[in-house]
Design an enzyme around this catalytic site. Structure first.
Site, mmCIF file in Angstrom:
data_model
loop_
_atom_site.group_PDB
_atom_site.id
_atom_site.type_symbol
_atom_site.label_atom_id
_atom_site.label_comp_id
_atom_site.label_asym_id
_atom_site.label_seq_id
_atom_site.Cartn_x
_atom_site.Cartn_y
_atom_site.Cartn_z
ATOM 1 N N GLN A 75 67.750 2.220 5.103
ATOM 2 C CA GLN A 75 68.758 2.193 6.152
ATOM 3 C C GLN A 75 70.153 2.402 5.566
ATOM 4 O O GLN A 75 70.329 2.338 4.355
ATOM 5 C CB GLN A 75 68.683 0.846 6.910
ATOM 6 C CG GLN A 75 68.583 -0.379 5.999
ATOM 7 C CD GLN A 75 67.748 -1.527 6.564
ATOM 8 O OE1 GLN A 75 67.513 -1.606 7.760
ATOM 9 N NE2 GLN A 75 67.317 -2.426 5.697
ATOM 10 N N HIS A 85 71.982 -18.749 12.055
ATOM 11 C CA HIS A 85 71.111 -19.281 11.000
ATOM 12 C C HIS A 85 70.757 -20.751 11.229
ATOM 13 O O HIS A 85 69.616 -21.158 10.995
ATOM 14 C CB HIS A 85 71.778 -19.077 9.627
ATOM 15 C CG HIS A 85 71.838 -17.632 9.232
ATOM 16 N ND1 HIS A 85 72.965 -17.015 8.763
ATOM 17 C CD2 HIS A 85 70.899 -16.666 9.279
ATOM 18 C CE1 HIS A 85 72.723 -15.735 8.519
ATOM 19 N NE2 HIS A 85 71.473 -15.502 8.835
ATOM 20 N N ASP A 143 70.108 -10.948 4.044
ATOM 21 C CA ASP A 143 71.439 -11.457 3.689
ATOM 22 C C ASP A 143 71.376 -12.854 3.088
ATOM 23 O O ASP A 143 72.366 -13.348 2.543
ATOM 24 C CB ASP A 143 72.371 -11.435 4.913
ATOM 25 C CG ASP A 143 71.762 -12.159 6.105
ATOM 26 O OD1 ASP A 143 71.535 -13.366 6.014
ATOM 27 O OD2 ASP A 143 71.499 -11.501 7.132
ATOM 28 N N GLY A 187 57.133 -6.924 6.274
ATOM 29 C CA GLY A 187 56.655 -8.202 6.790
ATOM 30 C C GLY A 187 55.390 -8.049 7.623
ATOM 31 O O GLY A 187 54.531 -8.936 7.629
ATOM 32 N N ASP A 231 63.422 -13.101 10.979
ATOM 33 C CA ASP A 231 64.864 -12.791 10.982
ATOM 34 C C ASP A 231 65.000 -11.286 10.801
ATOM 35 O O ASP A 231 65.416 -10.791 9.761
ATOM 36 C CB ASP A 231 65.537 -13.551 9.835
ATOM 37 C CG ASP A 231 67.040 -13.310 9.794
ATOM 38 O OD1 ASP A 231 67.594 -12.778 10.760
ATOM 39 O OD2 ASP A 231 67.658 -13.664 8.772
ATOM 40 N N THR A 237 65.794 -7.129 11.968
ATOM 41 C CA THR A 237 66.746 -6.258 12.643
ATOM 42 C C THR A 237 66.232 -6.049 14.074
ATOM 43 O O THR A 237 65.185 -6.576 14.449
ATOM 44 C CB THR A 237 66.821 -4.903 11.910
ATOM 45 O OG1 THR A 237 65.484 -4.475 11.643
ATOM 46 C CG2 THR A 237 67.561 -4.992 10.597
ATOM 47 N N ASP A 238 66.949 -5.237 14.839
ATOM 48 C CA ASP A 238 66.470 -4.938 16.194
ATOM 49 C C ASP A 238 65.250 -4.010 16.101
ATOM 50 O O ASP A 238 64.993 -3.438 15.035
ATOM 51 C CB ASP A 238 67.599 -4.306 17.004
ATOM 52 C CG ASP A 238 68.635 -5.348 17.363
ATOM 53 O OD1 ASP A 238 68.446 -6.040 18.367
ATOM 54 O OD2 ASP A 238 69.619 -5.473 16.604
HETATM 55 N N1 SAM Z 1 70.770 -11.555 12.070
HETATM 56 C C1 SAM Z 1 70.421 -10.218 12.087
HETATM 57 C C2 SAM Z 1 70.420 -9.574 13.435
HETATM 58 O O1 SAM Z 1 69.756 -10.038 14.345
HETATM 59 O O2 SAM Z 1 71.125 -8.597 13.595
HETATM 60 C C3 SAM Z 1 69.237 -9.912 11.237
HETATM 61 C C4 SAM Z 1 69.686 -10.031 9.807
HETATM 62 S S1 SAM Z 1 68.657 -9.633 8.488
HETATM 63 C C5 SAM Z 1 69.851 -8.802 7.498
HETATM 64 C C6 SAM Z 1 67.485 -8.420 9.008
HETATM 65 C C7 SAM Z 1 66.669 -7.923 7.827
HETATM 66 O O3 SAM Z 1 65.382 -7.525 8.269
HETATM 67 C C8 SAM Z 1 67.267 -6.712 7.096
HETATM 68 O O4 SAM Z 1 67.656 -7.088 5.797
HETATM 69 C C9 SAM Z 1 66.128 -5.676 7.091
HETATM 70 O O5 SAM Z 1 66.055 -4.944 5.893
HETATM 71 C C10 SAM Z 1 64.917 -6.568 7.322
HETATM 72 N N2 SAM Z 1 63.735 -5.894 7.864
HETATM 73 C C11 SAM Z 1 63.689 -4.953 8.841
HETATM 74 N N3 SAM Z 1 62.419 -4.570 9.065
HETATM 75 C C12 SAM Z 1 61.632 -5.274 8.226
HETATM 76 C C13 SAM Z 1 60.233 -5.332 7.995
HETATM 77 N N4 SAM Z 1 59.377 -4.551 8.675
HETATM 78 N N5 SAM Z 1 59.768 -6.209 7.059
HETATM 79 C C14 SAM Z 1 60.625 -7.005 6.369
HETATM 80 N N6 SAM Z 1 61.965 -6.980 6.537
HETATM 81 C C15 SAM Z 1 62.463 -6.145 7.462
#
Ligand code: SAM
Length: 283
Positions: free
Chosen positions: A31, A62, A86, A139, A156, A158-159
């Site tokens: 990304q 958090h 993060d 994940g 936790d 991303t969208d």
């Molecule tokens: N608080 C945030 C929000 O709702 O906007 C989410 C924060 S956290 C930084 C989201 C993390 O999920 C990112 O670091 C991203 O790389 C990770 N992520 C996205 N898809 C994923 C997956 N399939 N498996 C594991 N991690 C994933």
């Protein structure tokens, strides 16, 4: 001239944050990662143009995704965080001395390395904690293949765009449930229901089929605009949600930590749903 960062997550509403200084802008394997300064929010992290976290309001998100399930459960020893690069979720969770082990599965190692360097106000030294087992990978694949079990799973993510999409599927939720110990709980970030009703509707449809107790709870996070944000809640132990005010207060007092958003009263109130949100949970 004022420099604005426009978040284009929603079709009909664009959020603009003043960019007083761009600190970092690069493309990882998964990304585009940008960090900039904003006078009100401090450092702001975006992934693919979507706000992930900010120094000023990260505590709300958090605290609510960690302390609500930990306090309701009362005996969480083993936890799994999916995403959370993060480190804010990890840092908050590790404040509980009863937590003996946290597995964290993050798809993008660069987010972690970057956060250690530039977002230490959020992750502190959580990544150095000996209770952490860090796993770089998807994940969704982890919960499908792992044989480990946990009292608490926090998604936790991303969208549901790009790598995060897999974390909003019925298959992912079913595999995550299979990784829960008896009476364990799964909590998920589910966006802002006013602007993203389908996100919550879809998760709740899956949760209703999987869990004896399926609902969501709410918190207002300033940078996730559009009303309160929803957190999915799924467990086969309905007693976790019925925990008395007195028990919650006893657990909170025994823990003795200082919080900025979470209190036992906020915990209880967070499960009160206005009808426009309840209709997404129970159609
Ligand atoms: N608080 C945030 C929000 O709702 O906007 C989410 C924060 S956290 C930084 C989201 C993390 O999920 C990112 O670091 C991203 O790389 C990770 N992520 C996205 N898809 C994923 C997956 N399939 N498996 C594991 N991690 C994933």
């Amino acid at each position: 001239m004022t420099d604005w960062a426009w978040e284009t997550l929603h079709d009909d509403l664009h959020v603009g944050l003043r960019r007083s200084k761009v600190l970092f802008d690069s493309k990882t394997d998964h990304q585009r990662l940008v960090l900039f300064d904003n006078p009100t929010f401090g450092k702001v992290l975006t992934l693919d143009g979507v706000i992930q976290t900010t120094e000023a309001d990260e505590f709300i998100y958090h605290e609510m995704l960690t302390h609500v399930p930990v306090m309701a459960h009362g005996a969480v020893k083993r936890a799994l965080i999916i995403g959370g690069g993060d480190g804010g979720m990890l840092e908050e969770l590790l404040k509980h001395p009863g937590i003996e082990h946290v597995t964290m599965v993050e798809i993008d190692a660069s987010v972690i390395e970057f956060s250690k360097q530039h977002l230490s106000a959020i992750c502190k030294d959580a990544f150095e904690d000996p209770r952490l087992n860090l796993h770089i990978g998807d994940g969704a694949v982890f919960v499908a293949e792992s044989a480990d079990s946990f009292d608490l799973i926090i998604c936790d993510s991303t969208d549901p765009i790009g790598p995060g999409e897999a974390l909003f599927t019925q298959g992912f939720y079913a595999n995550a449930k299979a990784r829960l110990d008896q009476g364990g709980v799964l909590v998920t970030q589910n966006g802002v229901p006013f602007l993203q009703p389908d996100e919550l509707r879809g998760t709740m449809r899956a949760f209703r089929q999987l869990f004896a107790d399926a609902t969501c709870y709410l918190a207002t996070v300033p940078t996730y605009v559009g009303g309160p944000m929803a957190f999915g809640w799924g467990t086969d132990n309905p007693a976790l949600r019925q925990v008395t005010d007195e028990t919650l207060q006893d657990r909170f007092d025994a823990w003795g930590a200082e919080t900025r958003y979470y209190t036992p009263a906020v915990h209880k109130a967070a499960f009160a749903l206005p009808p426009y949100i309840e209709r997404l949970v129970i159609p």
